[in-house]
Structure formats: C-alpha cells, structure tokens
Design a protein around this motif. Structure first.
Motif, PDB file in Angstrom:
ATOM      1  N   ASN A 339      23.485  27.435  -1.434  1.00  0.00           N
ATOM      2  CA  ASN A 339      22.775  26.246  -1.883  1.00  0.00           C
ATOM      3  C   ASN A 339      21.978  25.634  -0.745  1.00  0.00           C
ATOM      4  OD1 ASN A 339      22.708  23.180  -2.056  1.00  0.00           O
ATOM      5  ND2 ASN A 339      23.168  23.735  -4.160  1.00  0.00           N
ATOM      6  N   GLU A 340      20.675  25.650  -0.853  1.00  0.00           N
ATOM      7  CA  GLU A 340      19.841  24.940   0.109  1.00  0.00           C
ATOM      8  C   GLU A 340      19.339  23.643  -0.536  1.00  0.00           C
ATOM      9  OE1 GLU A 340      19.464  25.665   3.346  1.00  0.00           O
ATOM     10  OE2 GLU A 340      20.946  27.219   2.938  1.00  0.00           O
ATOM     11  N   ASP A 341      19.081  22.670   0.311  1.00  0.00           N
ATOM     12  CA  ASP A 341      18.785  21.305  -0.150  1.00  0.00           C
ATOM     13  C   ASP A 341      17.523  20.843   0.582  1.00  0.00           C
ATOM     14  OD1 ASP A 341      19.198  18.506  -0.844  1.00  0.00           O
ATOM     15  OD2 ASP A 341      20.043  18.275   1.174  1.00  0.00           O
ATOM     16  N   GLY A 371      15.677  19.935  -8.928  1.00  0.00           N
ATOM     17  CA  GLY A 371      16.068  18.793  -8.091  1.00  0.00           C
ATOM     18  C   GLY A 371      15.171  17.600  -8.245  1.00  0.00           C
ATOM     19  N   ASN A 377      12.467  16.874  -3.035  1.00  0.00           N
ATOM     20  CA  ASN A 377      13.783  17.389  -2.625  1.00  0.00           C
ATOM     21  C   ASN A 377      14.302  18.377  -3.667  1.00  0.00           C
ATOM     22  OD1 ASN A 377      17.081  15.827  -2.321  1.00  0.00           O
ATOM     23  ND2 ASN A 377      16.341  17.700  -1.402  1.00  0.00           N
ATOM     24  N   HIS A 379      16.930  21.544  -4.805  1.00  0.00           N
ATOM     25  CA  HIS A 379      18.120  22.350  -4.563  1.00  0.00           C
ATOM     26  C   HIS A 379      17.755  23.783  -4.889  1.00  0.00           C
ATOM     27  CE1 HIS A 379      20.007  18.658  -3.851  1.00  0.00           C
ATOM     28  NE2 HIS A 379      20.016  18.256  -5.103  1.00  0.00           N
ATOM     29  N   SER A 414      17.255  19.365   5.128  1.00  0.00           N
ATOM     30  CA  SER A 414      18.150  18.736   4.169  1.00  0.00           C
ATOM     31  C   SER A 414      17.637  17.386   3.715  1.00  0.00           C
ATOM     32  CB  SER A 414      19.548  18.569   4.760  1.00  0.00           C
ATOM     33  OG  SER A 414      20.364  17.861   3.834  1.00  0.00           O
ATOM     34  N   GLU A 416      19.565  15.564   1.274  1.00  0.00           N
ATOM     35  CA  GLU A 416      20.683  14.693   0.911  1.00  0.00           C
ATOM     36  C   GLU A 416      22.056  15.306   1.124  1.00  0.00           C
ATOM     37  OE1 GLU A 416      19.915  13.789  -3.227  1.00  0.00           O
ATOM     38  OE2 GLU A 416      20.753  15.700  -3.886  1.00  0.00           O
ATOM     39  N   HIS A 417      22.147  16.603   1.359  1.00  0.00           N
ATOM     40  CA  HIS A 417      23.471  17.208   1.545  1.00  0.00           C
ATOM     41  C   HIS A 417      23.948  17.160   2.988  1.00  0.00           C
ATOM     42  CE1 HIS A 417      22.976  19.880  -2.305  1.00  0.00           C
ATOM     43  NE2 HIS A 417      23.097  18.596  -2.572  1.00  0.00           N
TER      44      HIS A 417
END
Lengths: 460, 460
Positions: A339-341, A371, A377, A379, A414, A416-417
């Motif tokens: 999972n990339e954010d 997302g 942003n 995901h 990133s 938000e993660h």
C-alpha cells in the motif's frame, strides 16, 4: 528478555498489572497492520503523564528502545517493535481530560479513540474534523504521530491543523508543553506541529489540546462517473478552483471499478465507467441543492457519463456502495497489498494515474488506485502473492518506479499514512541531503539517546 | 563601520549597488514601527537565493549579526537592528517565481508585497487568505517571520496555515527546502511551520510556496452594538459555536468607541453603545442573506442595542467607518501607544476585557482594546506621553499586569504581531523552563553562530 532489575523498576513505577512480559501479550503487541512482526521485550501500559515520564527516564538510563503504540492500526510499521524494544501502549491513557465547548477545544490523553472525540464534540454541536478511515478504532495518539487524515481533509486539513498544544516527554525525560489554548499563536517556535507527524521519534505525546469546529449540518452526495481517468482528474481541478469547497472528493480508478464489478458491488454503474468521483457537500437544507449544483457544474465536462445525487442516508449509502466495498473487493485480486499513500499537486493527478496504469502493465502486477482526489492523495495498492518470488520482485520494481514518478511530479511519499519502517528506504529520494541532515539533528536534539521509536521515519 | 575587506567581499558577491553604508541609507534602515532605532553597519539588498546564501556565509565567518527586514512595518522590533548588525533587506527579492492556479499555489520571493499576492491570485478566481492590516505594504517575508494574520484568520487561519513549503538558508549557510507542493504531507518533520513565526532567528527564508484558496464571492457586513462588553463577548462565543463561520468578527471596546466619538466618526451609533462587533460573511447572492440571518440570530441576546447590515460596497464602508477611523482616533488620546497583541480562548474574552478596564482605571492610563474577537485576539493599546515619566512608569506596570492577566486566562503574549525585541522580557512568563530551554536548543541547532536576528524572539 527484560532484565529482572529493570522489570522491578518498571513494576515499582507502574504496578505489576501494567508491566507485561508473558508470551501471549508479547505476541499480541509484536505486529501492527503490516505483515511483519518482531517480539518486544515487554509491553508497558502507562496510565498518566508521570508514568510516561518515569518510563522514559528508566529506558533512557538503560538505553532501551521504546516503540510507542496506539491501536496498532497503522499500515507502515510505525508501531512495529524493533529488536530489544519496549512497547509503550497508550491504550489505558484514554481519558478526555477536558471538554470546553465555549472555547471549542478538548484536552485528551493519547489513548482516546478518534471517533469518540468526534462523537463527544457532536454532543455540543461541534466536530473534530480529521476522519481517518480507521477512526472507529485508531487512537488519537497514533493520529498525531502520523498526521492522519481522511476525506474531510479536502475541506478542513489534516490532524496537524487541529492541534492547539501538546504535553510531551522527550527522549531524555525532559517534559515540555507546546502551543497554547488559543486559535492564533505568534509567541514561541511552533513545536506543536513539529511533533505532530514525527511518528513518536521526537517525543511521546501525553496530552493534546484539540481544536473543534462547528459540526456539519446536513450532508449530501454526488457519484459522478467518467469514461476515462483524465476526464475525472480534470474535473477535480475544476471542482477545487470554485468556491463551494467539497466536504469530500474521492476518486476510484478503472482497476478499482473492475475489482468492484468482480465483487458484485457495481450495480447501477453505467457501462464504460473508467473513473468515479464521490463528492460530498455540507450545508443546511437550503444550501445543499445549490452547493450540489455548483459542484455538478464544475464536474461536468468531456467524458462525463452520469451524475447521481443522494440526499437521504439511504440514498447516500447506496451511492457509496462501490467505494465502500472497495477494500473487500481488492482483497480478491491477491492476498497481499503493498500500500502506497502518495500525494501530488492536484493538477498532476491525471499524469499520476496514467503513470500508474502504465507501471502496472509494464511490471505485470495489478495496481489499484483510489483515494482523496481533492488533496491529490492516492492510495496505490500493488496486489501480490507473497509466495510468488517473481511477482514480488516485479512489485518491488514497480513500487520504486512509482515513488520516482511521484517525486518527478513534485509529489511526496506520504499524504496521511506516514513513513514508519516500511517507507524509510525512499525518504532519501525526496529530501535534499542538507534537509535530511537537519532532520537527523532535530531528532538527536529531542532524543539524544536515540531510544524513541528507532528505525522509523528517517532512513538509516 | 564595516571593515574594508568585509565590505569588499559583499561588493564582490552582490555588486556595489547592493551594498550600502552611506549614513542616509543606514538611518533609513535603523528603525521599524517601534519608536526605537539602532544604526546598522551596512544594508545589503540581495536579489536571489544565492545572494542570501553568500551573505550568510560571509557573515557567519565574521560572526556579523544579521537583521533580516521586509518592509519594516512590524511593531515589535522584529526588524530593529542590533548594535553592529547588517540589515539584509529583502525588498529587491520581490518576484513571483510561479503562479499555478490549477494547483492553487504560488511560489514567491520574500520581498513580494502581501496584497499583491492576493491580487494576482484574484486574477484567477483565487485568494491568498491571510490579510494583515499592513498588507498594502508589508512583505510576505515579514508575514512569514511573524506568522501574520488579520480579520480573515477567524475563518481561514494564520500565515502558517497557508504555506506549503520553504527554501531557506540556516545560520551557518546550510541551504534547505522544507515541505512540499501538496496540501497533505506526512513524510518529513514539519520544518515549514517551525520556520514560520520564528522571526528570522532560525533561517532566512528565500522562497515560499503559498497555498491559495477559492476567492470569496460576495461579502456582506453586520455592525452589532451592545450596551456592555460582556454582552458582546457572550455573543462572540455563540457566533463561534454555530455553523456559519464568519469571514471577520471584530470587536471594539467602550474606550475605542469613546475615542471614535471624540474623533467625530461615531455618527449613527446608538446612545449607550459600549461595545461593537463588526461581522462579515462571504457567499453567493443566495447565501448572503441567510448567512447574515444565522449570525444575527447567534449575536442577539441581552444587551443588544442595534443590528445594522450592509450589502453594497458603500453600505459596508459606512458600517465600518467607526472601526476604520479607530487608529487615527486613538492617536488623539496620547502620542505614543504601547501596543499589546494578546490572545485568549474565546470564552475568556469577557474576563479579559473586564480586566483591561480595571487595569486602566487602577494604573490611571487610557487603555483601548479592539481586535479579532473570533480568535480571542485583542490589540490592547496603552496610550502614553513618552515624556511623562510618572505615566510611563504606570503604563509599564499596567503592561506587566496585563501580560500576567492574559497568561492567567490561558492566553498567549502574541496572536499575530510576534515577539521581536519588545516583548522578550515576558516570554519567560509564558513558557515552562524546559520548553524554553528546548527552544533555545532549536535556535542553536539552526543558527550555531547566533548571527540570525539576535536579540529577538527568545529572552536572553
């Protein structure tokens, strides 16, 4: 295994019921939402600021690394123990210390569940704006650590924008208070926002003064379907340039829609839908139709297939069916998601989505992107079978190329993660050496013994 | 006087026309909006980031203190030279490097005039939200240094909330880039917001990436008169708890109204007016009347004397006459104002205003309070004759007691003006020793030679 003298020190400080070294507890706290695990030496459950300060003092002397932990719901390894570390779980520091509706603020301990804050605020007509997807179980301490956010960020910003002040313990036991109880502040250096998003590597936060806003009145939704992703991304730019700020502006790419179709949750989607925008607006009864109309006007353009609006709870839930089923649907593609954010400026979203399509094809891995389009942003989930060594190799190459693409589009790793342990290898690609060196110096200043969440946030 | 070798070094770097040591220029740059002055050794006018980096490198080697300066419009001595210092004026670094409406951002040099940013943004239907009263001449670099704000902060926040990233030179010449071009960011430590509000003591900012928002559509105003300040302050609390966020929510106390009456600008104010709230809302033609009605409903209560609304430019200007004449009217009371910029939680505003009344009476000095009520941020002006030693002594006692009162109400020394040289003596009253010590360490980390704006922000 924790030495007996150290264990005795912790028991003397916290009481025996707050110091756990039994294998069952250690196993429970060995992992977070990443597929990795590492057994800690002990799990401590402080109940107060003084407990935390005492733990850090003991750990500092013994040079014991500390892995702070909220709900363990992060997906980048932020709460993953490192070898020899103590887990400090904030679950028992779950009290609301003060709720002051007139001053629109709440003072909370880090173990309070995120959604409980919003719920308590709602009892006085207020809201806590950040709404991470994990809010039903995530703890506010974890949200503060990662600068968590969710759909509402497009209108209200991220966790960092909703913290007035903090109480915290630095890595050598120093105790500080940052910020103020006011919504404007030009007095000291802004240490508050420096600590938010620092992933427990600079200090352990023991109290947070959160800013509350007036609660939303009514919500209504649009589901807007497009024949192509570029059309949808162009619509996002138009929506973000007009004055009715959406309450949410979410995106699903073609592969997400395929997954939802295969899962059987795409009923009612027009044929040829290759991208969906889910839009929400907030307002009173008279605002809602006009705000929806303004957004709909901005979202109309080449490639638009259909606009559906929902006003009642049932209608809204129906429109969101495809989006809400997405995480389950995606699991059917392959057992593991990488999972990339990533986040890019909104104007680069179309380029990013096109590049993701291309990456998936070239590396022969399924890549699903969805997302928070209004913030740029996405995901990006690379779906893999962990036992398939060849596929895993291709997925890793795909991931690296994704990161380089995002940085080439003036984006960031990133949204938000956070970085945790899992994205550290890429951090050096984003920052210039002097900036990274300064961040390391900041870390050394706040945590001179290097005991606070080592192996996280900054690369080795 | 700058030594000849150093002067030659600066001339070689910048060219002779950017290095000024003539008495006329030195005199011009010896003061800001405080009544103090101190002649610098030289005034330098860099034109680029590289110029700034070069200046800091030379100054660092020679341990020459640098006083950074925008327009010199600050009123706390932030740009006041210290003995032996070089003034680095950013006036010539006044280019907009990039305006990207689709990504709602602008990259500017620090010398751009604040209002010019908003004007350029408006050409594409956008706005730069922070609106300090000095915006017509202040430079964005000064705004960034002080975390400037204005009436719109009640809805949109302060400068800090509108900066995505920075380019800057640290005190030992290191060059860094902070933040990103995205509206969400969970990657590195938040050095951007640490630099904003640091008053040039941590780094010299050479470029800022500013966040833009959709421009307001129409504005309308309310002027609401009350028979007492407590009634007005209670109304502020109610206004801030309902969902229509005002675009401005300004307060004038009884003494301000007296001053305006004496100045002849109080025409049409009802008899017995002891407090005024000026309220603005933003929206489209259909929003405006309903939003005004919602605010009016919140603002009605005991002690309300009159509500007047204004829709056209002329009507709005008329309603604001008393407020806009205030700074001139106040000057008639006494030649010098000791200006405090205190901020308290909104719910404490009534207590603060009552305390200010009492302080003025007990210390026998005229004290005029007005400001940004929606943020609890009041400008408290103690009006004095600088030659009257007895009055000045009483004014200083009044000021110290004001600061203690504000801190006792969980407030902070400065909402938007900053600390500069003038408020440093009070900073130690607000922060706990450990917090202040940490701020000093942060300063030492960013500026190891202590050459960046010495004598500002933190107490000795």
């Amino acid at each position: 295994m924790l030495s007996e003298p150290l264990q005795n020190e912790f028991v003397a400080l916290l009481g025996a019921d707050r110091v756990h070294t039994d294998p069952a507890t250690l196993a429970l706290y060995a992992s977070d939402e990443t597929p990795k695990s590492c057994t800690p030496e002990a799990v401590l459950f402080p109940a107060s600021h003084d407990h935390v300060a005492g733990i850090v003092a003991i750990a500092g002397r013994a040079r014991l690394p500390i892995t702070p932990r909220g709900a363990g719901s992060g997906n980048v390894g932020g709460a993953l123990p490192t070898p020899g570390s103590l887990v400090v779980s904030f679950e028992c520091m779950n009290r609301v210390l003060e709720f002051d509706p007139d001053n629109r603020l709440m003072v909370v301990q880090p173990g309070v569940v995120t959604d409980d804050i919003d719920e308590l605020a709602a009892s006085a007509g207020l809201m806590y704006a950040p709404d991470p997807g994990s809010g039903a179980y995530s703890r506010i301490g974890g949200n503060l650590a990662m600068n968590a956010a969710g759909p509402r960020a497009v209108k209200y910003g991220t966790t960092r924008d909703h913290v007035l002040g903090l109480r915290a313990v630095l890595g050598d036991g120093r105790e500080i208070r940052t910020g103020s109880r006011t919504t404007k502040y030009a007095t000291g250096y802004d240490l508050t926002r420096l600590l938010v998003g620092s992933e427990g590597t600079l200090a352990l936060i023991t109290e947070a003064t959160l800013r509350l806003l007036p609660a939303p009145r009514r919500i209504a939704s649009l589901r807007v379907c497009y024949s192509g992703t570029r059309a949808a991304c162009e619509a996002v730019i138009r929506a973000m340039r007009q004055p009715v700020v959406p309450y949410a502006l979410e995106f699903m790419d073609g592969r997400s829609i395929d997954a939802v179709r295969e899962y059987g949750a795409a009923e009612g989607l027009p044929a040829g839908t290759q991208a969906i925008l889910m839009v929400e607006v907030e307002g009173d009864d008279e605002d809602i139709p006009r705000h929806l109309a303004a957004l709909e006007a901005a979202l109309r353009g080449d490639g638009l297939l259909e606009v559906q609006s929902g006003f009642s709870k049932a209608e809204i839930a129906h429109l969101w069916t495809a989006r809400k089923s997405l995480s389950h649907a995606v699991k059917k593609i392959a057992p593991l998601k990488i999972n990339e954010d990533v986040v890019v400026p909104v104007g680069k979203l179309a380029d990013l989505v096109a590049a993701i399509d291309d990456l998936g094809r070239r590396h022969r891995v399924p890549v699903v992107a969805f997302g928070h389009a209004g913030n740029g942003n996405l995901h990006v989930n690379i779906m893999v079978h962990p036992d398939d060594i060849d596929e895993m190799t291709r997925a890793r190459a795909c991931r690296l190329e994704l990161v380089r693409t995002v940085l080439g589009l003036s984006g960031s790793l990133s949204g938000e993660h956070g970085i945790g342990s899992e994205k550290r290898p890429f951090v050096g690609l984003e920052f210039e050496p002097a900036t990274l060196a300064l961040m390391r110096q900041v870390k050394a200043l706040f945590d001179p013994h290097g005991i606070l969440n080592p192996g996280k946030k900054l690369p080795d």
